[in-house]
Each structure stands twice: as structure tokens, then as C-alpha cells.
Design a protein around this motif. Structure first.
Motif, PDB file in Angstrom:
ATOM      1  N   ILE A 208       0.848  -1.192   0.000  1.00  0.00           N
ATOM      2  CA  ILE A 208       0.000   0.000   0.000  1.00  0.00           C
ATOM      3  C   ILE A 208       0.888   1.248   0.000  1.00  0.00           C
ATOM      4  O   ILE A 208       1.849   1.351   0.774  1.00  0.00           O
ATOM      5  N   CYS A 209       0.557   2.210  -0.857  1.00  0.00           N
ATOM      6  CA  CYS A 209       1.315   3.468  -0.898  1.00  0.00           C
ATOM      7  C   CYS A 209       0.451   4.683  -0.560  1.00  0.00           C
ATOM      8  O   CYS A 209       0.986   5.786  -0.369  1.00  0.00           O
ATOM      9  N   SER A 210      -0.849   4.511  -0.513  1.00  0.00           N
ATOM     10  CA  SER A 210      -1.729   5.603  -0.107  1.00  0.00           C
ATOM     11  C   SER A 210      -3.074   5.029   0.313  1.00  0.00           C
ATOM     12  O   SER A 210      -3.458   3.944  -0.130  1.00  0.00           O
ATOM     13  N   PHE A 211      -3.762   5.753   1.194  1.00  0.00           N
ATOM     14  CA  PHE A 211      -5.116   5.335   1.562  1.00  0.00           C
ATOM     15  C   PHE A 211      -5.935   6.532   2.010  1.00  0.00           C
ATOM     16  O   PHE A 211      -5.401   7.562   2.421  1.00  0.00           O
ATOM     17  N   ASP A 212      -7.237   6.368   1.871  1.00  0.00           N
ATOM     18  CA  ASP A 212      -8.214   7.351   2.326  1.00  0.00           C
ATOM     19  C   ASP A 212      -9.184   6.647   3.266  1.00  0.00           C
ATOM     20  O   ASP A 212      -9.548   5.490   3.033  1.00  0.00           O
ATOM     21  N   ILE A 213      -9.615   7.342   4.300  1.00  0.00           N
ATOM     22  CA  ILE A 213     -10.628   6.805   5.213  1.00  0.00           C
ATOM     23  C   ILE A 213     -11.756   7.812   5.348  1.00  0.00           C
ATOM     24  O   ILE A 213     -11.517   9.007   5.531  1.00  0.00           O
ATOM     25  N   ASN A 214     -12.982   7.330   5.264  1.00  0.00           N
ATOM     26  CA  ASN A 214     -14.176   8.093   5.648  1.00  0.00           C
ATOM     27  C   ASN A 214     -14.800   7.405   6.853  1.00  0.00           C
ATOM     28  O   ASN A 214     -14.963   6.181   6.864  1.00  0.00           O
ATOM     29  N   TYR A 215     -15.152   8.196   7.864  1.00  0.00           N
ATOM     30  CA  TYR A 215     -15.778   7.671   9.073  1.00  0.00           C
ATOM     31  C   TYR A 215     -17.261   8.035   9.059  1.00  0.00           C
ATOM     32  O   TYR A 215     -17.613   9.208   8.958  1.00  0.00           O
ATOM     33  N   ALA A 253     -15.290   3.547   5.356  1.00  0.00           N
ATOM     34  CA  ALA A 253     -14.755   3.089   4.083  1.00  0.00           C
ATOM     35  C   ALA A 253     -13.267   3.421   4.054  1.00  0.00           C
ATOM     36  O   ALA A 253     -12.851   4.499   4.492  1.00  0.00           O
ATOM     37  N   PHE A 254     -12.492   2.478   3.539  1.00  0.00           N
ATOM     38  CA  PHE A 254     -11.035   2.594   3.468  1.00  0.00           C
ATOM     39  C   PHE A 254     -10.640   2.285   2.032  1.00  0.00           C
ATOM     40  O   PHE A 254     -10.823   1.165   1.561  1.00  0.00           O
TER      41      PHE A 254
END
Length: 259
Positions: A208-215, A253-254
Motif C-alpha cells: 500500500i502506498c496511499s489510503f483514504d478513510i471516511n468515518y 470506508a477505506f
């Protein structure tokens, strides 16, 4: 335009913070960023104690993280963070992750709400500033961190309904060690659950080189969260991880990208 009030915190990657390849776990990195955020907010005059006494709390909504590499076992690293300002109800906070020689190895941006501590209803930034006159947040500071070839704002992620996702990859429970001082699952644990699901799905998390999270929803003591991994063909660069409670309560969501 005022200069940013930058806070810098130093950390050490312990063996218990690292994965099977001696690389820092993403959830641990988020934990260091969370602690750095508190140091920075305290410097701005908005410590946890000040916020709680005013009846407010910070609630994270979204975060995006890019990194060239994770810190490794026995490595010291720095987290730099500062408040960027506000856009309507949301506060933006940016971060840089530096290695022990001062080279930037990662960057992140996040968006937060100030909420009523009891009801978690949003509080307007003006209300926060007027209610805590000792604070001095730099609401007009506009410089942003550099997220390589990505939008500077953490994106909103669309989540399929549970019935579209098939069977969960793993199921997690809000047991005692998952809970924080607010008696719900800490936001960093969502990332840990995502990494567990990604590994079970058959992907090496160290790619993994990047990630986004929504809570989306809090997870309270004793609740069960089913976690799904899928590939969205309309967004071929990314994989997604989604958590659900029951049939219709989406938790988070990830979205992640591989090297």
C-alpha cells in the motif's frame, strides 16, 4: 496571512508497533498523528481539557495519507502538523512524516468537525472560537501539504449497500481493548481492521502506498462489524474496504492504492 503554528513530535518505531516485515503498521502511524494533533491543538489553546470543559469535542470525518515508505522497526521519525483553517463546518489539519534525517517520507490531510460533546451535533467554527477565547486557531492560513498527484482534500467515498458486497472477509468485535476514552472504537482501529481484512483477502499490506478513510458511524462496546474488500471496476487504481453493522449501518470506508 498568518504563519502556521506547526507542532513537531518525535516517535520511535517499537517492535510491537510493526508488522511481520518490521514496517510500522498504518494504524500505529495514525495513532502518532492523533497524538500530534492533540499537541498542536493544545498549542493553539484548544486542548482536550479546554474542549471538554466547553462541552465540545473533535470528531474526525475523513483522512488521506500518502507515503513513500513506512518507518521501520527501531527508526525514529517525526510528525509535523498544523491547522490549515475552515471550510464551512469542517476544520482541515495537515501532516508531514519525516525520517530521522529530516527527509519527508509521507504526508496526510484530514477534515474534522467540532461537535457538542453530549449529542455530537456539529458546532460552527465561530461558536468554538467565541466560546474559548484563549484559543488562537489560524483560520486564515491556507498553505497545504503536498499529496503527490492527488487532490489536496480528503475525498468523500461512495459505499455500496451491504447486499451488493457478498460475504464479509472478516468480522470484528468492539471488545474492551478496541475502545477509547469516549467508550467507542478509536478511529485508528478502523485502519487496523482494514489491514487485517486486506491481508486475509490475499494482498500484502506493505504494498500500500496511499489510503483514504471516511468515518460514518461510531462503534460502541460489544457491537459486531462485518468487513468487506472489493475492487471497483469504475475506479481501477484502487481497492476498497467497507465495514457494516447489521444490514444497513455503514461504519467506515477505506480506499487504498498499491505500489
Amino acid at each position: 496571512m498568518r504563519e502556521p503554528n506547526i507542532s513537531v513530535c518525535e516517535y520511535y518505531a517499537k517492535s510491537t508497533d510493526c508488522d511481520i516485515n518490521d514496517m510500522l503498521l498504518p494504524s500505529v502511524l495514525l495513532g502518532t498523528m492523533q497524538e500530534a494533533s492533540e499537541v498542536s491543538s493544545t498549542s493553539d489553546g484548544f486542548s482536550m481539557e479546554v474542549m471538554n470543559n466547553a462541552g465540545f469535542c473533535w470528531v474526525i470525518m475523513r483522512m488521506s495519507v500518502d507515503f513513500e515508505r513506512m518507518p521501520k522497526w527501531k527508526e525514529r521519525f517525526l510528525v509535523r502538523t498544523w491547522n490549515v483553517g475552515t471550510d464551512k463546518l469542517l476544520w482541515t489539519r495537515d501532516y508531514e512524516i519525516l525520517d530521522e534525517e529530516g527527509k519527508k517520507i509521507g504526508a496526510a490531510t484530514s477534515e474534522w468537525l467540532v461537535a457538542d460533546f453530549a449529542t455530537h451535533r456539529p458546532i460552527r467554527p465561530k461558536t468554538l472560537i467565541e466560546s474559548t477565547p484563549a484559543g488562537s486557531l489560524n483560520v486564515d492560513y491556507l498553505e497545504r501539504v503536498d499529496l503527490t498527484s492527488r487532490e489536496l482534500r480528503a475525498p468523500k467515498l461512495n459505499v455500496p449497500s451491504r447486499k451488493e458486497l457478498g460475504d464479509p472477509v472478516i468480522t470484528k468485535f468492539a471488545d474492551y481493548c478496541e475502545l477509547d476514552r469516549n467508550n467507542h472504537v478509536n478511529n485508528t482501529r478502523y485502519a487496523a481492521w482494514a489491514i487485517d481484512a486486506i491481508y486475509k483477502y490475499g494482498i500484502d499490506p506493505d504494498l500500500i502506498c496511499s489510503f483514504d478513510i471516511n468515518y460514518f458511524s461510531e462503534v460502541h462496546a460489544g457491537q459486531m462489524v462485518d468487513i468487506f474488500v472489493y475492487k471497483d471496476e469504475s475506479d481501477p487504481e484502487y481497492y476498497y474496504v467497507v465495514g457494516y453493522i447489521g444490514e444497513d449501518v455503514k461504519v467506515y470506508a477505506f480506499r487504498f492504492k498499491l505500489r
